[in-house]
Write an enzyme that holds these catalytic residues in place. Structure first.
Site, PDB file in Angstrom:
ATOM      1  N   LYS A 258      -5.378 -13.104  -9.257  1.00  0.00           N
ATOM      2  CA  LYS A 258      -5.981 -11.887  -9.153  1.00  0.00           C
ATOM      3  C   LYS A 258      -5.052 -11.063 -10.064  1.00  0.00           C
ATOM      4  O   LYS A 258      -3.944 -10.920 -10.046  1.00  0.00           O
ATOM      5  CB  LYS A 258      -5.688 -11.541  -7.669  1.00  0.00           C
ATOM      6  CG  LYS A 258      -6.037 -10.016  -7.911  1.00  0.00           C
ATOM      7  CD  LYS A 258      -5.657  -9.700  -6.006  1.00  0.00           C
ATOM      8  CE  LYS A 258      -5.961  -8.171  -5.800  1.00  0.00           C
ATOM      9  NZ  LYS A 258      -5.880  -7.781  -4.380  1.00  0.00           N
ATOM     10  N   ASP A 263      -3.840  -0.902  -7.946  1.00  0.00           N
ATOM     11  CA  ASP A 263      -4.897  -0.717  -6.768  1.00  0.00           C
ATOM     12  C   ASP A 263      -4.676   0.291  -5.720  1.00  0.00           C
ATOM     13  O   ASP A 263      -3.635   0.459  -5.065  1.00  0.00           O
ATOM     14  CB  ASP A 263      -4.666  -2.031  -5.990  1.00  0.00           C
ATOM     15  CG  ASP A 263      -5.562  -2.246  -4.935  1.00  0.00           C
ATOM     16  OD1 ASP A 263      -6.498  -1.446  -4.892  1.00  0.00           O
ATOM     17  OD2 ASP A 263      -5.544  -3.126  -3.754  1.00  0.00           O
ATOM     18  N   LYS A 270      -5.514   4.362  -0.872  1.00  0.00           N
ATOM     19  CA  LYS A 270      -4.497   3.960  -0.061  1.00  0.00           C
ATOM     20  C   LYS A 270      -3.947   5.162   0.250  1.00  0.00           C
ATOM     21  O   LYS A 270      -3.497   6.109  -0.655  1.00  0.00           O
ATOM     22  CB  LYS A 270      -3.799   2.922  -0.594  1.00  0.00           C
ATOM     23  CG  LYS A 270      -4.512   1.559  -0.844  1.00  0.00           C
ATOM     24  CD  LYS A 270      -3.599   0.549  -1.747  1.00  0.00           C
ATOM     25  CE  LYS A 270      -4.062  -0.812  -1.628  1.00  0.00           C
ATOM     26  NZ  LYS A 270      -4.316  -1.490  -0.387  1.00  0.00           N
ATOM     27  N   ASP A 281      -0.259  -5.825  -8.054  1.00  0.00           N
ATOM     28  CA  ASP A 281      -1.382  -6.527  -7.652  1.00  0.00           C
ATOM     29  C   ASP A 281      -1.977  -7.450  -8.635  1.00  0.00           C
ATOM     30  O   ASP A 281      -3.184  -7.962  -8.534  1.00  0.00           O
ATOM     31  CB  ASP A 281      -2.452  -5.615  -7.220  1.00  0.00           C
ATOM     32  CG  ASP A 281      -3.415  -5.870  -6.044  1.00  0.00           C
ATOM     33  OD1 ASP A 281      -2.933  -6.812  -5.271  1.00  0.00           O
ATOM     34  OD2 ASP A 281      -4.523  -5.197  -5.850  1.00  0.00           O
ATOM     35  N   ASP A 340     -11.454  -1.058  -1.210  1.00  0.00           N
ATOM     36  CA  ASP A 340     -10.134  -1.613  -1.234  1.00  0.00           C
ATOM     37  C   ASP A 340     -10.137  -3.145  -1.054  1.00  0.00           C
ATOM     38  O   ASP A 340      -9.017  -3.713  -1.363  1.00  0.00           O
ATOM     39  CB  ASP A 340      -9.196  -0.882  -0.159  1.00  0.00           C
ATOM     40  CG  ASP A 340      -7.698  -1.117  -0.296  1.00  0.00           C
ATOM     41  OD1 ASP A 340      -7.323  -1.398  -1.446  1.00  0.00           O
ATOM     42  OD2 ASP A 340      -6.832  -0.762   0.362  1.00  0.00           O
ATOM     43  N   GLU A 342     -10.885  -5.415  -3.279  1.00  0.00           N
ATOM     44  CA  GLU A 342     -11.464  -5.568  -4.480  1.00  0.00           C
ATOM     45  C   GLU A 342     -10.977  -6.958  -4.957  1.00  0.00           C
ATOM     46  O   GLU A 342     -11.723  -7.389  -5.766  1.00  0.00           O
ATOM     47  CB  GLU A 342     -10.999  -4.452  -5.317  1.00  0.00           C
ATOM     48  CG  GLU A 342      -9.758  -4.540  -5.864  1.00  0.00           C
ATOM     49  CD  GLU A 342      -8.365  -4.724  -4.790  1.00  0.00           C
ATOM     50  OE1 GLU A 342      -8.577  -4.130  -3.770  1.00  0.00           O
ATOM     51  OE2 GLU A 342      -7.172  -5.112  -4.850  1.00  0.00           O
ATOM     52  N   ARG A 344     -10.941  -9.942  -3.836  1.00  0.00           N
ATOM     53  CA  ARG A 344     -12.116 -11.141  -3.640  1.00  0.00           C
ATOM     54  C   ARG A 344     -13.358 -11.073  -4.524  1.00  0.00           C
ATOM     55  O   ARG A 344     -13.775 -12.004  -4.733  1.00  0.00           O
ATOM     56  CB  ARG A 344     -12.227 -11.027  -2.061  1.00  0.00           C
ATOM     57  CG  ARG A 344     -13.011  -9.719  -1.619  1.00  0.00           C
ATOM     58  CD  ARG A 344     -12.960  -9.542  -0.022  1.00  0.00           C
ATOM     59  NE  ARG A 344     -11.538  -9.302   0.446  1.00  0.00           N
ATOM     60  CZ  ARG A 344     -11.178  -9.230   1.601  1.00  0.00           C
ATOM     61  NH1 ARG A 344     -12.155  -9.415   2.574  1.00  0.00           N
ATOM     62  NH2 ARG A 344     -10.110  -8.807   2.036  1.00  0.00           N
TER      63      ARG A 344
HETATM   64  N1  BES Z   1      -3.783  -5.576  -2.920  1.00  0.00           N
HETATM   65  C1  BES Z   1      -4.229  -5.356  -1.540  1.00  0.00           C
HETATM   66  C2  BES Z   1      -3.418  -6.290  -0.693  1.00  0.00           C
HETATM   67  C3  BES Z   1      -1.894  -5.870  -0.626  1.00  0.00           C
HETATM   68  C4  BES Z   1      -1.381  -5.182   0.300  1.00  0.00           C
HETATM   69  C5  BES Z   1      -1.066  -6.734  -1.349  1.00  0.00           C
HETATM   70  C6  BES Z   1      -0.073  -4.728   0.349  1.00  0.00           C
HETATM   71  C7  BES Z   1       0.314  -6.490  -1.548  1.00  0.00           C
HETATM   72  C8  BES Z   1       0.816  -5.679  -0.516  1.00  0.00           C
HETATM   73  C9  BES Z   1      -5.620  -5.535  -1.338  1.00  0.00           C
HETATM   74  O1  BES Z   1      -6.341  -5.496  -2.459  1.00  0.00           O
HETATM   75  C10 BES Z   1      -5.994  -4.934  -0.215  1.00  0.00           C
HETATM   76  O2  BES Z   1      -6.125  -3.740  -0.447  1.00  0.00           O
HETATM   77  N2  BES Z   1      -6.344  -5.285   1.012  1.00  0.00           N
HETATM   78  C11 BES Z   1      -6.949  -4.923   1.895  1.00  0.00           C
HETATM   79  C12 BES Z   1      -7.977  -5.678   2.516  1.00  0.00           C
HETATM   80  C13 BES Z   1      -8.885  -4.996   3.433  1.00  0.00           C
HETATM   81  C14 BES Z   1      -9.589  -3.604   3.073  1.00  0.00           C
HETATM   82  C15 BES Z   1     -10.058  -5.717   4.057  1.00  0.00           C
HETATM   83  C16 BES Z   1      -5.855  -4.616   3.128  1.00  0.00           C
HETATM   84  O3  BES Z   1      -5.051  -5.974   3.089  1.00  0.00           O
HETATM   85  O4  BES Z   1      -5.620  -3.663   3.858  1.00  0.00           O
HETATM   86 ZN    ZN Z   2      -5.648  -5.378  -4.227  1.00  0.00          ZN
HETATM   87 MN    MN Z   3      -7.039  -3.458  -2.601  1.00  0.00          MN
END
Ligand code: BES
Ligand code: ZN
Ligand code: MN
Length: 498
Positions: A258, A263, A270, A281, A340, A342, A344
């Protein structure tokens, strides 16, 4: 850059690093391999100083034959009196972190086998990392740089073997430093394009080749996930493909990482607090690209393709909206309910492409994706243990066993089929979010839809361990850690029969 060598002779450096353990009766013991020290006198001095021999404790005292004697904590020994390789790796790293400002040091930590010797070498180098690219001239002038020269003392490991192990440790730590550097580089200076260009330069002098698709090509060929995630940013998306294909390859692996260079969450913005950590990220992309180059440099008899979809997830009038429907490479449609989620989307594109390419190249044995995919990952496993999900139990078992030897912490997680319907969409083939509970597993189930059942697949969620927002520990600095690289390389070594 720190240089490293093996030695079986007497110590000539100003600094000697040895181990200090503490058993259940709080009795201190020195572990200095075959180097003779006046144990009785030193233990009494260390006791007076309040040393405990615990993990991550480093005590420096003036030496007699060397200027400085450094005792690095090993904690309690195992039942047979030895220490795990990871304990040695961390103890060497903790000592190296306390030796910034010194020029050279000899590490003489007791070990029982070649792997123990290698662990000391790795730890010492991994702990000698700094990131000062963005410090001003005066700060750089005053700062204390890491050790320039490291010698690892052993009378256990034979000289030719020691030389090979030390050079392997040097490669591993150099590529780990590359991953850390890329993660620590802020999005003002690391974009999908600059990430690609960095690897283009590195690949030019390696046994690997590189191909970079730009945004126009991504659009033309149908990489709808990567385009959708990147369309809100002025820094356009890319797809990096690094390929190492030696003549006598025993297997073919594909790595997919990834690569979100930042992000923001997109229109699902966020919160400000903690958003800065989202420069990490792209940790998966950095790990897989660096691992491919390391494997090429080591000349392993295994073919590896690293794929890094790269995009910046930004807020803009051109950003993807909740409810937008996109088409992933290969034709599946996704309803983007949350921009968010993204990672996947770009991984789906790359997983499909990697499998297609692998098939044409003669068949893939395994595909591994590496991603800072979900906050739920660290909720489940904390900040130091990564998750492994799979459609193939035996490859997962094998991977976990290999990770035991590299010292990277991974733990198996399920992909429960009852969570899958939560991803159903009334208007597209699948939605990009489902049940909030078990969010890490739901993300894994989404990716599973883009991998064919007969292709062995591992999904590594490294969201917590990729970026250390706490204090440094062992050989792990603050910021990018470089996690996953060591186990990917070891997996390739094992598959190459090394
Ligand atoms: N990059 C984030 C995940 C992340 C969070 C990595 C904290 C490292 C530290 C990812 O893109 C994300 O935002 N995931 C969301 C998914 C949700 C919207 C289903 C999450 O984990 O809140
Ligand atoms: Zn992310
Ligand atoms: Mn995200």
């Amino acid at each position: 850059m720190t240089s490293i060598s093996a030695t079986e002779n007497g110590v000539t450096d100003d600094v000697l690093v040895v181990g200090l353990s503490c058993d259940s009766a709080k009795k201190l013991r020195i572990h200095s391999g075959s180097i003779k020290l006046d144990e009785k006198e030193l233990i009494s001095a260390l006791t007076d100083l309040g040393a405990t021999g615990s993990y991550d404790e480093v005590v420096k005292i003036p030496g007699t034959s060397t200027k400085l004697l450094v005792f690095t904590g090993l904690g309690a020994p195992l039942q047979d009196g030895s220490f795990s390789h990871e304990r040695l790796r961390r103890a060497a790293g903790a000592a190296a972190r306390q030796l910034f400002g010194h020029t050279s040091a000899t590490f003489a930590l007791t070990h029982r086998d070649d792997a123990g010797f290698a662990a000391v070498a790795e730890g010492a180098l991994l702990g000698s990392y700094e990131f000062i690219e963005f410090k001003g001239a005066s700060a750089v002038k005053d700062h204390k740089p890491p050790l320039k020269k490291i010698a690892i003392h052993s009378t256990i490991t034979r000289a030719t073997r020691a030389k090979a192990l030390v050079s392997r440790a040097e490669v591993i730590s150099r590529y780990t430093a590359l991953v850390r550097d890329l993660i620590n580089t802020p999005p003002s200076h690391l974009t999908p394009d600059s990430f690609s260009q960095r690897f283009k330069k590195l690949a030019a002098s390696s046994k690997a080749s590189i191909e970079i698709l730009n945004d126009a090509q991504l659009k033309k060929f149908g990489y709808g996930g990567t385009i959708a995630v990147g369309q809100g940013s002025a820094s356009k998306p890319r797809l990096v493909h690094i390929s190492y294909s030696p003549k006598k390859a025993k297997a073919r692996l594909a790595f997919v990482g990834k690569g979100i260079t930042f992000d923001t969450g997109g229109l699902a913005l966020k919160p400000a607090q903690g958003m800065e950590a989202m420069k990490s990220d792209m940790s998966g992309a950095a790990a897989v690209c660096a691992a491919a180059l390391a494997i090429a440099e080591m000349g392993l008899e295994i073919a590896v393709d690293a794929w890094a979809p790269l995009a910046e997830n930004m807020v803009s009038d051109t950003a993807t909206r909740p409810s937008d429907i996109i088409t992933i490479y290969g034709g599946k449609t996704v309803e983007v309910l949350n921009p968010d989620a993204e990672g996947r989307l770009i991984l789906a594109d790359a997983l499909v492409r990697a499998a297609e390419f692998g098939k044409k190249a003669g068949g893939l044995d395994l595909i591994v994706d590496v991603a800072t995919l979900t906050g739920a990952q660290s909720v489940a496993l904390g900040t130091r243990t990564s998750a492994v999900m799979t459609n193939n139990q035996s490859w997962s078992d094998r991977f976990l066993e290999i990770s035991e030897s590299t010292g990277e912490l991974f733990w198996p997680m399920p992909l429960p089929e009852e969570l899958r319907p939560s991803l159903d969409s009334p208007v597209a083939d699948i939605a990009n979010i489902g049940d909030r509970m078990g969010g890490m597993l739901v993300a894994g189930l989404f990716l599973k839809e883009f991998v064919s059942d007969d292709l062995p697949w591992l999904h590594l969620d490294i969201a917590g361990p990729a970026f250390n927002t706490g204090k440094p520990h062992g050989y792990t600095p603050v910021g990018g850690t470089g996690v996953a690289l060591r186990t990917l390389v070891a997996l390739a070594e094992q598959s190459a029969g090394k």
